[in-house]
Design an enzyme around this catalytic site. Structure first.
Site, PDB file in Angstrom:
ATOM      1  N   ASP A  63      45.686  39.881  42.589  1.00 31.67           N
ATOM      2  CA  ASP A  63      46.003  38.033  41.737  1.00 31.67           C
ATOM      3  C   ASP A  63      46.782  37.336  43.277  1.00 31.67           C
ATOM      4  OD1 ASP A  63      45.042  37.010  39.615  1.00 31.67           O
ATOM      5  OD2 ASP A  63      46.670  38.277  38.930  1.00 31.67           O
TER       6      ASP A  63
ATOM      7  N   LYS B 287      41.800  36.908  43.144  1.00 32.15           N
ATOM      8  CA  LYS B 287      41.896  36.332  41.677  1.00 32.15           C
ATOM      9  C   LYS B 287      42.822  35.314  41.415  1.00 32.15           C
ATOM     10  CE  LYS B 287      43.103  37.589  37.578  1.00 32.15           C
ATOM     11  NZ  LYS B 287      44.099  36.665  36.910  1.00 32.15           N
TER      12      LYS B 287
ATOM     13  N   GLU C 101      44.459  31.632  39.564  1.00 31.87           N
ATOM     14  CA  GLU C 101      44.177  30.525  38.251  1.00 31.87           C
ATOM     15  C   GLU C 101      43.801  29.547  38.448  1.00 31.87           C
ATOM     16  OE1 GLU C 101      47.651  31.073  35.130  1.00 31.87           O
ATOM     17  OE2 GLU C 101      47.947  33.596  36.355  1.00 31.87           O
TER      18      GLU C 101
ATOM     19  N   GLU D 192      40.463  33.618  29.751  1.00 31.32           N
ATOM     20  CA  GLU D 192      41.800  34.523  28.736  1.00 31.32           C
ATOM     21  C   GLU D 192      42.126  33.378  27.406  1.00 31.32           C
ATOM     22  OE1 GLU D 192      45.135  36.096  30.753  1.00 31.32           O
ATOM     23  OE2 GLU D 192      45.703  36.344  28.871  1.00 31.32           O
TER      24      GLU D 192
HETATM   25  O1  KIV Z   1      47.647  39.338  35.985  1.00 30.48           O
HETATM   26  C1  KIV Z   1      46.569  40.125  34.897  1.00 30.48           C
HETATM   27  O2  KIV Z   1      46.840  41.308  35.209  1.00 30.48           O
HETATM   28  C2  KIV Z   1      45.458  39.468  34.871  1.00 30.48           C
HETATM   29  C3  KIV Z   1      44.774  39.858  33.623  1.00 30.48           C
HETATM   30  C4  KIV Z   1      45.427  39.885  32.214  1.00 30.48           C
HETATM   31  C5  KIV Z   1      43.633  39.390  33.455  1.00 30.48           C
HETATM   32  O3  KIV Z   1      45.140  38.811  34.744  1.00 30.48           O
END
Ligand code: KIV
Length: 287
Positions: free
Chosen positions: A88, A118, A120, A187
């Protein structure tokens, strides 16, 4: 290690190719021992910024830094071998410009060895997704409930309760997919919206609290292992790690107090040997 013994990891295009096929199994991991376990059964491991809440005890993901994500990404990469590893990008490390996003994402890839990041995905995201993808960085998007926006949303309630927001979520997913996202986390939405998003895009949806109609599923691993008393409605606890850990720690404390641990079995038994004479290393005096 020889080239032959190397098991290739799952790739971002392979995940994309699973659209509408065998469900994609995903979990989060943040450290080396758990990554080794998860890797055996998962197609994709997410080093999620949820690490801030479930490992570091923060009240939201907003305080997570790029350095934290890199450190945890490195640990996960050391013991995982087969799964695609996605890290992330944390709050504040990508939203303001595509250049900032590239700097953060390239650091994550170069310093951890992971294969994708990833983000958002609000209205600003498609430009970032195409910029990163064109420059060699696969991007997974994240729509619906976006935890990094908790301060705007006012909490973690499921999203899409009115049609305007539901349509916005579908539009965000379509725009992210068209910009080149290789998969999209959905989500906290109801079954109907999960189905609509899944049908609207050509890349897989990975659901978390988004029904079985997504192309894959993900959960925060400490949640599904039962590490916390409270979890969101959509989390099934597959075991009771908190209860089991409490039992083990209680038993340890009792045995230490009773001097029952360590017993002989856990004690070294060797006798010290007389010290060996070491040769005198003092150089001979030159006469
Ligand atoms: O940070 C995380 O674990 C996530 C999941 C909830 C998909 O983004």
């Amino acid at each position: 290690m020889s080239a032959q013994s190397h098991i290739p990891r799952m790739t971002a295009p392979e995940i994309t190719a699973r659209k509408g096929k065998e469900p994609i199994v995903c979990l989060t991991a943040y450290d080396a021992p758990m990554a080794a376990i998860v890797d055996e059964y998962c197609d994709l491991i997410l080093v999620g910024d949820s690490v801030g809440m479930v490992v570091h005890g923060l009240s939201s993901t907003v305080g997570v830094t790029l350095e934290m994500m890199i450190l945890h990404g490195q640990a996960v990469m050391r013991t995982s071998k087969k799964a695609l590893v996605v890290v992330d990008l944390p709050f504040g490390s990508y939203e303001d410009s595509v250049e900032t996003a590239f700097k953060s994402a390239s650091r994550v890839l170069m310093e951890t060895g992971c294969q994708a990041i990833k983000i958002e995905s609000g209205s600003y995201a498609p430009a970032t997704i195409s910029y990163l993808t064109e420059r060699g960085i696969p991007v997974m998007a994240h729509v619906g409930l976006r935890p990094q926006s908790v301060n705007v949303l006012g909490g973690y309630r499921a999203r899409g309760r009115d049609q305007k927001v539901a349509t916005e979520i579908i539009n965000n997913a379509v725009a992210a997919a068209e910009a080149g996202a290789f998969a999209i986390v959905v989500e906290g939405v109801n079954t109907k919206l999960a189905e609509q998003v899944t049908e609207a895009i050509h890349v897989p949806t990975i659901g978390i609290g988004a029904s079985k109609h997504c192309d894959g599923q993900i959960l925060v691993t400490p949640d599904m292992l039962g590490m916390f008393d409270w979890t969101p409605k959509f989390v099934k606890k597959f075991t009771d790690l908190k209860g089991e850990s409490e039992k083990a720690v209680k038993a340890y404390a009792e045995q230490v107090k009773a001097r029952a641990f360590p017993s002989k079995e856990y004690t070294y038994k060797f006798d010290a040997q007389p010290a060996k004479k070491t040769p005198n290393k003092t150089p001979n005096k030159i006469k």
